[in-house]
Design a protein around this motif. Structure first.
Motif, PDB file in Angstrom:
ATOM      1  N   HIS A 276       2.831   4.362 -12.235  1.00  5.93           N
ATOM      2  CA  HIS A 276       1.392   4.176 -12.053  1.00  5.93           C
ATOM      3  C   HIS A 276       0.934   5.110 -10.950  1.00  5.93           C
ATOM      4  CE1 HIS A 276      -2.334   2.158 -10.686  1.00  5.93           C
ATOM      5  NE2 HIS A 276      -2.448   1.824 -11.964  1.00  5.93           N
ATOM      6  N   LYS A 277      -0.293   5.553 -11.047  1.00  3.69           N
ATOM      7  CA  LYS A 277      -0.777   6.540 -10.062  1.00  3.69           C
ATOM      8  C   LYS A 277      -0.821   5.975  -8.644  1.00  3.69           C
ATOM      9  CE  LYS A 277      -5.779   5.708 -10.505  1.00  3.69           C
ATOM     10  NZ  LYS A 277      -6.067   5.249  -9.157  1.00  3.69           N
ATOM     11  N   ASN A 278      -0.841   4.669  -8.508  1.00  3.15           N
ATOM     12  CA  ASN A 278      -0.901   4.080  -7.160  1.00  3.15           C
ATOM     13  C   ASN A 278       0.409   3.415  -6.730  1.00  3.15           C
ATOM     14  OD1 ASN A 278      -4.083   3.595  -8.222  1.00  3.15           O
ATOM     15  ND2 ASN A 278      -3.740   4.635  -6.286  1.00  3.15           N
ATOM     16  N   GLU A 315     -16.092   2.084   6.781  1.00  4.30           N
ATOM     17  CA  GLU A 315     -16.037   1.135   5.657  1.00  4.30           C
ATOM     18  C   GLU A 315     -15.738   1.828   4.327  1.00  4.30           C
ATOM     19  OE1 GLU A 315     -18.966  -1.830   4.846  1.00  4.30           O
ATOM     20  OE2 GLU A 315     -18.716  -2.768   6.809  1.00  4.30           O
ATOM     21  N   GLY A 316     -16.345   2.997   4.130  1.00  7.02           N
ATOM     22  CA  GLY A 316     -16.131   3.728   2.868  1.00  7.02           C
ATOM     23  C   GLY A 316     -14.665   4.090   2.687  1.00  7.02           C
ATOM     24  N   GLN A 317     -14.021   4.460   3.803  1.00  3.75           N
ATOM     25  CA  GLN A 317     -12.596   4.819   3.736  1.00  3.75           C
ATOM     26  C   GLN A 317     -11.751   3.568   3.495  1.00  3.75           C
ATOM     27  OE1 GLN A 317     -12.867   6.613   7.595  1.00  3.75           O
ATOM     28  NE2 GLN A 317     -12.711   8.697   6.774  1.00  3.75           N
ATOM     29  N   ILE A 318     -12.153   2.483   4.130  1.00  2.00           N
ATOM     30  CA  ILE A 318     -11.421   1.213   3.912  1.00  2.00           C
ATOM     31  C   ILE A 318     -11.557   0.788   2.449  1.00  2.00           C
ATOM     32  CG2 ILE A 318     -11.331  -1.250   4.528  1.00  2.00           C
ATOM     33  CD1 ILE A 318     -12.303  -0.480   7.356  1.00  2.00           C
ATOM     34  N   ALA A 319     -12.780   0.924   1.927  1.00  3.12           N
ATOM     35  CA  ALA A 319     -13.008   0.545   0.519  1.00  3.12           C
ATOM     36  C   ALA A 319     -12.147   1.399  -0.409  1.00  3.12           C
ATOM     37  CB  ALA A 319     -14.492   0.705   0.169  1.00  3.12           C
ATOM     38  N   ALA A 320     -12.012   2.683  -0.085  1.00  6.09           N
ATOM     39  CA  ALA A 320     -11.210   3.569  -0.938  1.00  6.09           C
ATOM     40  C   ALA A 320      -9.750   3.124  -0.942  1.00  6.09           C
ATOM     41  CB  ALA A 320     -11.328   5.009  -0.442  1.00  6.09           C
ATOM     42  N   VAL A 321      -9.221   2.799   0.245  1.00  3.61           N
ATOM     43  CA  VAL A 321      -7.817   2.363   0.317  1.00  3.61           C
ATOM     44  C   VAL A 321      -7.651   1.021  -0.399  1.00  3.61           C
ATOM     45  CG1 VAL A 321      -5.947   1.663   1.884  1.00  3.61           C
ATOM     46  CG2 VAL A 321      -7.367   3.652   2.442  1.00  3.61           C
ATOM     47  N   CYS A 322      -8.628   0.121  -0.211  1.00  2.00           N
ATOM     48  CA  CYS A 322      -8.544  -1.190  -0.900  1.00  2.00           C
ATOM     49  C   CYS A 322      -8.537  -0.999  -2.413  1.00  2.00           C
ATOM     50  CB  CYS A 322      -9.731  -2.077  -0.508  1.00  2.00           C
ATOM     51  SG  CYS A 322      -9.587  -2.768   1.144  1.00  2.00           S
ATOM     52  N   ARG A 323      -9.424  -0.126  -2.898  1.00  3.01           N
ATOM     53  CA  ARG A 323      -9.497   0.076  -4.356  1.00  3.01           C
ATOM     54  C   ARG A 323      -8.170   0.601  -4.911  1.00  3.01           C
ATOM     55  NH1 ARG A 323     -13.119   4.719  -5.429  1.00  3.01           N
ATOM     56  NH2 ARG A 323     -11.174   5.794  -4.952  1.00  3.01           N
ATOM     57  N   GLU A 324      -7.616   1.607  -4.239  1.00  5.06           N
ATOM     58  CA  GLU A 324      -6.361   2.197  -4.736  1.00  5.06           C
ATOM     59  C   GLU A 324      -5.222   1.175  -4.673  1.00  5.06           C
ATOM     60  OE1 GLU A 324      -6.281   5.694  -5.881  1.00  5.06           O
ATOM     61  OE2 GLU A 324      -8.369   5.031  -5.878  1.00  5.06           O
ATOM     62  N   THR A 325      -5.189   0.411  -3.585  1.00  2.00           N
ATOM     63  CA  THR A 325      -4.122  -0.600  -3.451  1.00  2.00           C
ATOM     64  C   THR A 325      -4.291  -1.684  -4.518  1.00  2.00           C
ATOM     65  OG1 THR A 325      -4.156  -0.175  -1.085  1.00  2.00           O
ATOM     66  CG2 THR A 325      -2.952  -2.117  -1.787  1.00  2.00           C
ATOM     67  N   LEU A 326      -5.567  -2.049  -4.744  1.00  3.27           N
ATOM     68  CA  LEU A 326      -5.828  -3.070  -5.778  1.00  3.27           C
ATOM     69  C   LEU A 326      -5.415  -2.588  -7.165  1.00  3.27           C
ATOM     70  CD1 LEU A 326      -9.255  -4.574  -4.693  1.00  3.27           C
ATOM     71  CD2 LEU A 326      -7.152  -5.874  -5.167  1.00  3.27           C
ATOM     72  N   GLU A 327      -5.590  -1.289  -7.411  1.00  6.60           N
ATOM     73  CA  GLU A 327      -5.149  -0.740  -8.714  1.00  6.60           C
ATOM     74  C   GLU A 327      -3.647  -0.982  -8.876  1.00  6.60           C
ATOM     75  OE1 GLU A 327      -6.932   0.748 -11.074  1.00  6.60           O
ATOM     76  OE2 GLU A 327      -8.705   1.680 -10.151  1.00  6.60           O
ATOM     77  N   GLY A 353      -5.021  12.430   0.505  1.00 10.19           N
ATOM     78  CA  GLY A 353      -5.690  11.127   0.501  1.00 10.19           C
ATOM     79  C   GLY A 353      -5.191  10.193  -0.598  1.00 10.19           C
ATOM     80  N   THR A 354      -4.163  10.634  -1.319  1.00 10.16           N
ATOM     81  CA  THR A 354      -3.555   9.743  -2.316  1.00 10.16           C
ATOM     82  C   THR A 354      -3.063   8.477  -1.629  1.00 10.16           C
ATOM     83  OG1 THR A 354      -2.661  11.742  -3.297  1.00 10.16           O
ATOM     84  CG2 THR A 354      -1.790   9.677  -4.145  1.00 10.16           C
ATOM     85  N   VAL A 355      -3.225   7.349  -2.296  1.00 13.00           N
ATOM     86  CA  VAL A 355      -2.803   6.053  -1.725  1.00 13.00           C
ATOM     87  C   VAL A 355      -1.811   5.407  -2.696  1.00 13.00           C
ATOM     88  CG1 VAL A 355      -3.595   3.752  -1.008  1.00 13.00           C
ATOM     89  CG2 VAL A 355      -5.065   5.746  -0.619  1.00 13.00           C
ATOM     90  N   LYS A 356      -0.607   5.118  -2.221  1.00 13.86           N
ATOM     91  CA  LYS A 356       0.401   4.533  -3.123  1.00 13.86           C
ATOM     92  C   LYS A 356       1.168   3.399  -2.447  1.00 13.86           C
ATOM     93  CE  LYS A 356       1.145   8.697  -5.867  1.00 13.86           C
ATOM     94  NZ  LYS A 356       1.730   8.761  -7.201  1.00 13.86           N
ATOM     95  N   VAL A 357       1.443   2.392  -3.242  1.00 10.62           N
ATOM     96  CA  VAL A 357       2.182   1.219  -2.748  1.00 10.62           C
ATOM     97  C   VAL A 357       3.674   1.442  -2.973  1.00 10.62           C
ATOM     98  CG1 VAL A 357       2.582  -1.259  -3.141  1.00 10.62           C
ATOM     99  CG2 VAL A 357       0.246  -0.340  -3.140  1.00 10.62           C
ATOM    100  N   THR A 358       4.459   1.041  -1.984  1.00 14.50           N
ATOM    101  CA  THR A 358       5.913   1.203  -2.115  1.00 14.50           C
ATOM    102  C   THR A 358       6.640  -0.077  -1.719  1.00 14.50           C
ATOM    103  OG1 THR A 358       7.772   2.635  -1.516  1.00 14.50           O
ATOM    104  CG2 THR A 358       6.232   2.088   0.253  1.00 14.50           C
ATOM    105  N   ASP A 359       7.947  -0.007  -1.698  1.00 20.32           N
ATOM    106  CA  ASP A 359       8.834  -1.090  -1.282  1.00 20.32           C
ATOM    107  C   ASP A 359       8.820  -2.271  -2.243  1.00 20.32           C
ATOM    108  OD1 ASP A 359      10.750  -2.283   0.187  1.00 20.32           O
ATOM    109  OD2 ASP A 359       9.731  -2.096   2.109  1.00 20.32           O
TER     110      ASP A 359
END
Ligand SMILES: Nc1ncnc2c1ncn2[C@@H]1O[C@H](COP(=O)(O)OP(=O)(O)OP(=O)(O)O)[C@@H](O)[C@H]1O
Length: 498
Positions: A276-278, A315-327, A353-359
């Motif tokens: 997945h992209k995130n 806030e806009g940056q926080i929203a971007a990270v939240c959206r990518e993490t939520l994906e 600025g790519t945001v990806k979940v790991t672990d």
């Protein structure tokens, strides 16, 4: 990810060498088939809990005031139980990096020890046992300064349970500790794969790893460039893949130092199965003698922790990270998987600025709304239902995302400055944490946080629902994260290039 220098406080309380589990079992020599009835009560004069093992009481009294114990005894007991069964074990694992963090199997074994321990405690009510789960010595415990504690400002306590109900509950709570995991029929319901992994021998795990691994010799194929860090399960370094000259991240796991190889196999299987992209995508795994090399995408922006601790996010940056993490979370949930350790340390960034979940070592597979009852994750980000050991499901990841959003506002999760046991008590007792600077947040952000941080998981939004939340409409472009990453790296002297 577990290491966050300066942010972990668990080590401070426990400095003395622990007896090994085997030692303790030998020392205990318990009767079998004992039903324990521990009488736990709150002393009406002092307001303090009585009847728990003395080492637990010492910890409790050192960090939770009589007023707080009296106000919410259930939360206090849950916190101390959690602390002894989870935090301490994790701390031990971190001190001995070759041992992975607590697993469901470990919890099962500990549950059995606890059952025996409580049985002995019951048999010798008046004696101060020299055997404890966790630690027992006075010197191990933070000094108790009750005068200081008594004058501590009262924390806002949410009365989730009326005191009378809580007291009636206490015996059940303590008896329930024995259910943290005992004999197989009392263990949490495991998915087939976990059951299978839990019963595999080392030889079978090696066979399975050999089967799923690339047969190339990783020492020939990859040029090791520099080390990125070391975690509980191994060392992560940047390498060049001679196949296409690409830069990758490789986790080098010395299997001889892993007592829980099934956890590693679980992580590789989860990584292999998902794309997945995130998510930090798995590229390949290689087995070379006793070393497992797991090649992953390289995220050259480091972890979100570096950013939240060093720079202020809009806030806009926080929203971007939240959206990518939520994906990522919604994707995992759609596959029947709960991540169970969402936090900034486990969100990696690319310089673009790519945001990806790991672990994924903690991931659990569930079916539909099936609930789990084991305690995994990292305390500060943990949902109340995990701390209080209620049944829990996918929504724990949504709570943790809410806590991660607080990290992005404040630089750290709630209660980070509190001693660990007290932090656990506060999660259980207070429920939804107070968010500093609340009034400065937009109405959309406030509503988003409200939906993540509902104490009642049924009231909490799903990841899918949150993806449609208006707060995310204000998300900035991902490339707006790049200057933040650069600034953080400059402060931290981090450099991902050669
Ligand atoms: N794919 C990656 N790209 C860039 N950096 C990475 C990548 N994977 C891990 N890292 C970094 O490497 C370091 C060690 O990672 P690791 O996952 O081993 O840590 P850990 O979570 O503390 O360990 P464990 O998961 O074994 O408990 C961390 O600083 C992490 O940010």
């Amino acid at each position: 990810m577990t290491g966050r220098s300066g942010r972990g406080v668990f080590g401070k309380l426990f400095s003395k060498k622990q007896s090994t589990r085997d030692d303790r079992v030998t020392e205990i020599g318990m009767p079998t088939n004992v039903v324990q009835h521990i009488h736990v009560s709150v002393n009406s004069e002092t307001g303090m809990i009585e009847g728990l093992p003395s080492s637990w009481l010492r910890q409790l009294n050192a960090q939770i005031s009589p007023a707080e114990q009296n106000e919410n005894p259930n939360a206090a007991i849950q916190a101390v139980a959690f602390h002894n069964f989870h935090v301490l074990k994790k701390e031990q694992a971190e001190k001995e990096p070759c041992k992975p963090i607590v697993t469901e199997e470990a919890i099962t074994k500990e549950g059995l020890e606890m059952k025996k321990f409580l049985a002995k405690k019951n048999a010798h009510q008046s004696q101060d046992s020299d055997i404890s789960i966790g630690q027992s010595s006075e010197e191990d415990v933070a000094p108790t300064d009750m005068s200081q504690r008594q004058t501590m400002p009262a924390v806002p306590i949410k009365n989730s349970l009326k005191k009378k109900d809580a007291l009636m509950d206490l015996t059940a709570v303590v008896e329930d500790l024995s259910l943290i995991g005992t004999e197989p029929e009392e263990s949490p319901i495991l998915r087939k794969k976990e059951l299978m992994n839990a019963t595999l021998t080392d030889e079978e795990i090696y066979e399975e790893l050999k089967r799923i691994c690339n047969k190339d010799d990783p020492y020939v194929r990859f040029e090791r460039i520099k080390q990125l860090g070391a975690g509980a399960s191994g060392v992560v370094f940047i390498a060049i893949d001679s196949k296409d000259n690409s830069r990758v991240a490789i986790k080098d796991i010395d299997l001889t130092k892993q007592s829980k190889k099934d956890l590693i196999l679980n992580e590789v299987n989860v990584l292999k199965g998902f794309n997945h992209k995130n998510l930090v995508n798995f590229l390949d795994a290689f087995l070379c003698y006793d070393h497992l090399w797991v090649a992953m995408e390289l995220l050259d922006g480091g972890s979100l922790t570096d950013v939240v601790t060093e720079v202020v996010m809009r806030e806009g940056q926080i929203a971007a990270v939240c959206r990518e993490t939520l994906e990522a979370i919604a994707f995992l949930h759609s596959k029947g998987t709960i991540h169970r350790d969402i936090k900034s340390d486990n969100v990696l960034l690319g310089m673009d600025g790519t945001v990806k979940v790991t672990d994924f070592g903690f991931c659990a597979n569930i079916v539909g709304d099936e609930k789990r009852q084991t305690m995994v994750g990292t305390p500060y980000w943990m949902a109340p239902e995990v701390v209080t050991r209620k049944q829990y499901g996918k929504k724990v990841d949504v709570w943790s995302l809410g806590i991660m959003a607080i990290e992005m506002i404040e630089g750290e999760p709630p209660y980070m400055k509190e001693a660990p046991l007290r932090a656990l008590y506060l999660i259980a007792a207070v429920g939804r944490p107070k968010i500093p600077r609340w009034d400065k947040l937009s109405a959309e952000f406030q509503d988003f946080l409200d939906k993540c941080l509902q104490v009642d998981a049924d009231e909490r939004a799903t990841a899918e629902e949150l993806l449609a939340h208006p707060f995310l409409d204000c998300a900035a472009e991902l490339k707006s994260l790049t200057p933040l990453i650069r600034a953080a790296h400059k402060i931290l002297h981090k450099n991902f290039s050669d």
